[in-house]
Design a protein around this motif. Structure first.
Motif, short mmCIF file in Angstrom:
data_model
loop_
_atom_site.label_atom_id
_atom_site.label_comp_id
_atom_site.label_asym_id
_atom_site.label_seq_id
_atom_site.Cartn_x
_atom_site.Cartn_y
_atom_site.Cartn_z
N SER A 1 0.80 -1.22 0.00
CA SER A 1 0.00 0.00 0.00
C SER A 1 0.84 1.27 0.00
O SER A 1 0.45 2.27 -0.62
N GLU A 2 1.98 1.26 0.67
CA GLU A 2 2.81 2.47 0.69
C GLU A 2 3.32 2.80 -0.73
O GLU A 2 3.33 3.95 -1.14
N ASN B 1 0.29 4.01 -2.78
CA ASN B 1 -0.04 5.40 -2.41
C ASN B 1 0.94 6.39 -3.02
O ASN B 1 0.55 7.49 -3.44
N CYS C 1 -0.14 6.82 -6.50
CA CYS C 1 -1.40 7.57 -6.57
C CYS C 1 -1.13 9.06 -6.47
O CYS C 1 -1.72 9.86 -7.20
N LYS C 2 -0.21 9.45 -5.59
CA LYS C 2 0.17 10.86 -5.46
C LYS C 2 0.84 11.36 -6.74
O LYS C 2 0.57 12.48 -7.19
#
Length: 111
Positions: free
Chosen positions: A93-94, A97, A100-101
């Motif tokens: 997930s890190e 994410n 995603c940013k």
């Protein structure tokens, strides 16, 4: 903070850096395979254009397969979305994410 690299399958992904390298390129996705030894890279070149680069490092047999080409922003966006899916499916997930940013910044023309 996420590690600098992570293995998913046969690929090692390097953590992206949204700062330009010494050549003025922003490398958003860098995937390395060690069997066979090859590298894929997607990012933004020193002229602000999206690109894709491939390097075969294994031996001289496929050296002619190396390329650098400009791609569309849509193609770069799709590649980032694919990477987000890969990391999400592997419960990273890190990493997901982080991408995603990057995708948000790319869509807002902040890169």
């Amino acid at each position: 903070m996420a590690s600098k690299s992570v293995f998913v399958g046969k690929w090692s992904y390097l953590m992206p850096d949204t700062n330009a390298d010494p050549d003025g390129r922003i490398v958003l996705i860098e995937m390395l395979s060690f069997g066979p030894c090859e590298v894929y890279e997607w990012g933004i070149d020193n002229n602000g254009l999206p690109y894709e680069e491939y390097q075969w490092c294994e031996n001289e047999f496929f050296k002619d397969e190396n390329y650098f080409k400009h791609i569309t922003k849509k193609e770069l966006t799709e590649q980032i979305e694919d990477v987000i899916r890969v990391f999400s499916e592997h419960e990273l997930s890190e990493w997901a994410n982080t991408y995603c940013k990057i995708l948000d910044r790319l869509n807002s023309d902040l890169l």
